[in-house]
Design an enzyme around this catalytic site. Structure first.
Site, short mmCIF file in Angstrom:
data_model
loop_
_atom_site.label_atom_id
_atom_site.label_comp_id
_atom_site.label_asym_id
_atom_site.label_seq_id
_atom_site.Cartn_x
_atom_site.Cartn_y
_atom_site.Cartn_z
N GLN A 158 -5.44 -11.29 1.61
CA GLN A 158 -5.27 -10.94 0.19
C GLN A 158 -6.11 -11.83 -0.70
O GLN A 158 -6.67 -11.39 -1.70
CB GLN A 158 -3.79 -11.03 -0.20
CG GLN A 158 -2.92 -10.04 0.52
CD GLN A 158 -3.49 -8.63 0.49
OE1 GLN A 158 -3.59 -8.02 -0.56
NE2 GLN A 158 -3.88 -8.11 1.65
N HIS A 188 -9.70 -10.80 -1.81
CA HIS A 188 -9.97 -9.74 -2.78
C HIS A 188 -10.70 -10.28 -4.00
O HIS A 188 -11.72 -9.76 -4.42
CB HIS A 188 -8.66 -9.07 -3.22
CG HIS A 188 -8.21 -7.98 -2.30
ND1 HIS A 188 -8.86 -6.79 -2.18
CD2 HIS A 188 -7.17 -7.92 -1.44
CE1 HIS A 188 -8.25 -6.02 -1.30
NE2 HIS A 188 -7.22 -6.69 -0.83
N GLU A 219 3.98 -7.48 -4.35
CA GLU A 219 3.30 -6.23 -4.01
C GLU A 219 3.42 -5.99 -2.50
O GLU A 219 3.84 -4.92 -2.06
CB GLU A 219 1.83 -6.34 -4.41
CG GLU A 219 1.01 -5.12 -4.02
CD GLU A 219 -0.48 -5.35 -4.26
OE1 GLU A 219 -1.22 -4.33 -4.29
OE2 GLU A 219 -0.92 -6.51 -4.40
N HIS A 220 3.03 -6.98 -1.70
CA HIS A 220 3.12 -6.90 -0.24
C HIS A 220 4.08 -7.99 0.24
O HIS A 220 3.92 -9.15 -0.12
CB HIS A 220 1.77 -7.15 0.42
CG HIS A 220 0.67 -6.26 -0.06
ND1 HIS A 220 -0.33 -6.70 -0.92
CD2 HIS A 220 0.41 -4.95 0.18
CE1 HIS A 220 -1.16 -5.70 -1.16
NE2 HIS A 220 -0.73 -4.63 -0.53
N ASP A 274 -3.21 -1.56 4.42
CA ASP A 274 -4.33 -1.33 3.52
C ASP A 274 -5.18 -0.15 3.94
O ASP A 274 -5.82 0.50 3.11
CB ASP A 274 -5.23 -2.58 3.46
CG ASP A 274 -4.65 -3.67 2.57
OD1 ASP A 274 -3.77 -3.37 1.76
OD2 ASP A 274 -5.10 -4.83 2.70
N HIS A 315 22.32 24.05 -34.71
CA HIS A 315 22.60 23.94 -33.28
C HIS A 315 23.94 24.62 -32.97
O HIS A 315 24.05 25.41 -32.02
CB HIS A 315 22.70 22.47 -32.85
CG HIS A 315 21.39 21.78 -32.64
ND1 HIS A 315 20.53 21.51 -33.67
CD2 HIS A 315 20.80 21.30 -31.51
CE1 HIS A 315 19.47 20.87 -33.20
NE2 HIS A 315 19.61 20.74 -31.88
#
Length: 442
Positions: A269, A272, A337-338, A371, A430
């Site tokens: 990770q 990235h 996230e992971h 991934d 109404h």
């Protein structure tokens, strides 16, 4: 740990028992990716120009930011034949791997498809829900520093499975460099239109439409700070999936996993970009030291060593906690996230995990598999938004409409209830609208 090792690997060591733990953890987790006023001003200018001048503005911005010299949108458009040629022209190994990943992603997302439903009440009234796909979806695929064919598959295949009629893909090609894997993935995923544009100008084109780019109903896919800011700005004109921050991984280890495996999981990770986050939590202090040593040993072997080193220095950490329960508390607080549960019995912890984008179970399940080819979507909530968000899926490309079909008797019964409530709100039209249907019953 020696001084040399400490100097070599600049990664924070935290312990839940430290007096300053809360402050240090908050500082590590803090992230706001679209707060720069200057970026917002520039993005607003781009959106306004593309909305008012269409293709002309889109071409100008693309030439300026991607260093191109296009004069028409034809030069920035890729046809179906070119996508197919890219796929057929891949080396056999790449073509087979891409096709295998696409099929696994498709099979997983087929299981997500919700169906329409209805039920009939005793008086004959029918209530239900109709599920319909979006007409047109826009897929943003990053370009520039790296190309991501996996992102094409993960964004386009769920849209295709959902039944979206048209899928429009935009991908920047700085200096005119096309990535054949990305084009091949677009062919496999059933993308209908591909435009080689990116940045805020591409988001504007998808949101508002131009003479060449069809206006879409929803924009999905990750991008840089300009893309994220533009997506936030056009939300309301179109739907968006999420405002994605840097990639994150949180590994919880019981001390039994090979330290080198875990070091490489953290690297996967961190490579990235410099803002990515890699965290490891364990109640085994010796194990944390072993992982730190593995990080130092393996770091020089990486192709993207400089990026990984910067990422670990800025936002990485090895966190010592008291026990498994405290590890679970940290997971739910961070909402990663992971999440890797790298342990002998991950199923024992799973029921306690409330907030995580994707959960990778056991020692052999590397996050990298998710991934590319495991099947579940890799577009996941970041920056703690897993507290209220979910992975991208088929449901993101569908809408639900409520169905109400009253019988005469049902209209009379419901009309009386609605009349009372409407008059209580002083909304007499109404009330009278409902009462008209009850006249034959009162």
């Amino acid at each position: 740990m020696s001084e040399t090792l400490a100097d070599t690997v600049d990664i924070a060591r935290l312990s839940t028992g430290d007096a300053d733990f809360e402050v240090r953890l908050e500082a590590l987790l803090a992230w706001e990716g679209v707060s720069d006023a200057g970026v917002q001003t520039r993005v607003n200018e781009i959106l306004t120009e593309v909305r008012s001048r269409g293709d002309a503005a889109l071409i100008e911005f693309t030439n300026r930011f991607d260093r191109l010299s296009a004069s028409t949108m034809t030069e920035l458009t890729l046809g179906a034949e070119q996508l197919e040629r890219a796929y057929l022209g891949l080396p056999a190994e790449q073509r087979e791997a891409l096709a295998h990943a696409a099929e696994r992603i498709r099979l997983y997302h087929e299981r997500q498809k919700p169906g329409s439903w209805s039920y009939v009440e005793a008086d004959g009234t029918v209530l239900g829900q109709q599920v319909t796909p979006l007409d047109r979806a826009g897929i943003y695929v990053p370009g520039g520093k790296a190309a991501y064919p996996s992102s094409v598959l993960m964004n386009a295949i769920p849209a295709h499975v959902a039944g979206v009629r048209e899928i429009v893909m935009v991908v920047p090609t700085p200096d005119g460099v096309l990535n054949e894997l990305v084009l091949a993935a677009a062919h496999l995923a059933g993308v209908d239109h591909v435009f080689t544009v990116g940045g805020a100008q591409a988001v504007a084109a998808l949101a508002y439409g131009t003479e060449s780019v069809p206006r879409v109903d929803k924009i999905v896919g990750p991008g840089n700070i300009y893309v994220a800011t533009a997506k936030r700005a056009v939300f309301g004109q179109v739907g968006i999936d999420m405002i994605a921050g840097p990639s994150e991984i949180l590994v919880v280890s019981d001390g039994g996993t090979d330290p080198e495996w875990l070091a490489m999981d953290l690297f996967s990770q961190a490579e990235h970009d410099e803002d990515a986050q890699a965290l490891l939590v364990s109640w085994d202090a010796n194990h944390l030291a072993e992982v730190e040593a593995a990080v130092a040993r393996l770091l020089p072997t990486l192709d993207r060593e400089t990026i990984v080193r910067e990422s670990l220095s800025r936002r990485g950490a090895l966190i010592h906690c008291r026990d498994r329960d405290e590890a679970v508390e940290l997971v739910n607080r961070i909402a990663p996230e992971h999440l890797e549960l790298s342990m002998a019995d991950p199923d024992a912890l799973l029921p306690q995990i409330r907030h995580a984008g994707a959960i990778f179970m056991g020692r052999y399940t590397a996050e990298a598999l998710g991934d590319y080819c495991a099947g579940p979507n890799h577009v996941l909530p970041t920056s703690g938004t897993a507290r209220f968000s979910s992975p991208l899926g088929v449901y993101d490309f569908q809408k639900r409409s409520s169905i109400i079909h009253c019988s005469e008797q049902g209209a009379a019964t419901l009309g009386r209830v609605a009349s009372v409530l409407a008059r209580g709100e002083s909304l007499t039209a109404h009330a009278r609208s409902a009462e008209y249907r009850t006249s034959s019953k009162t």
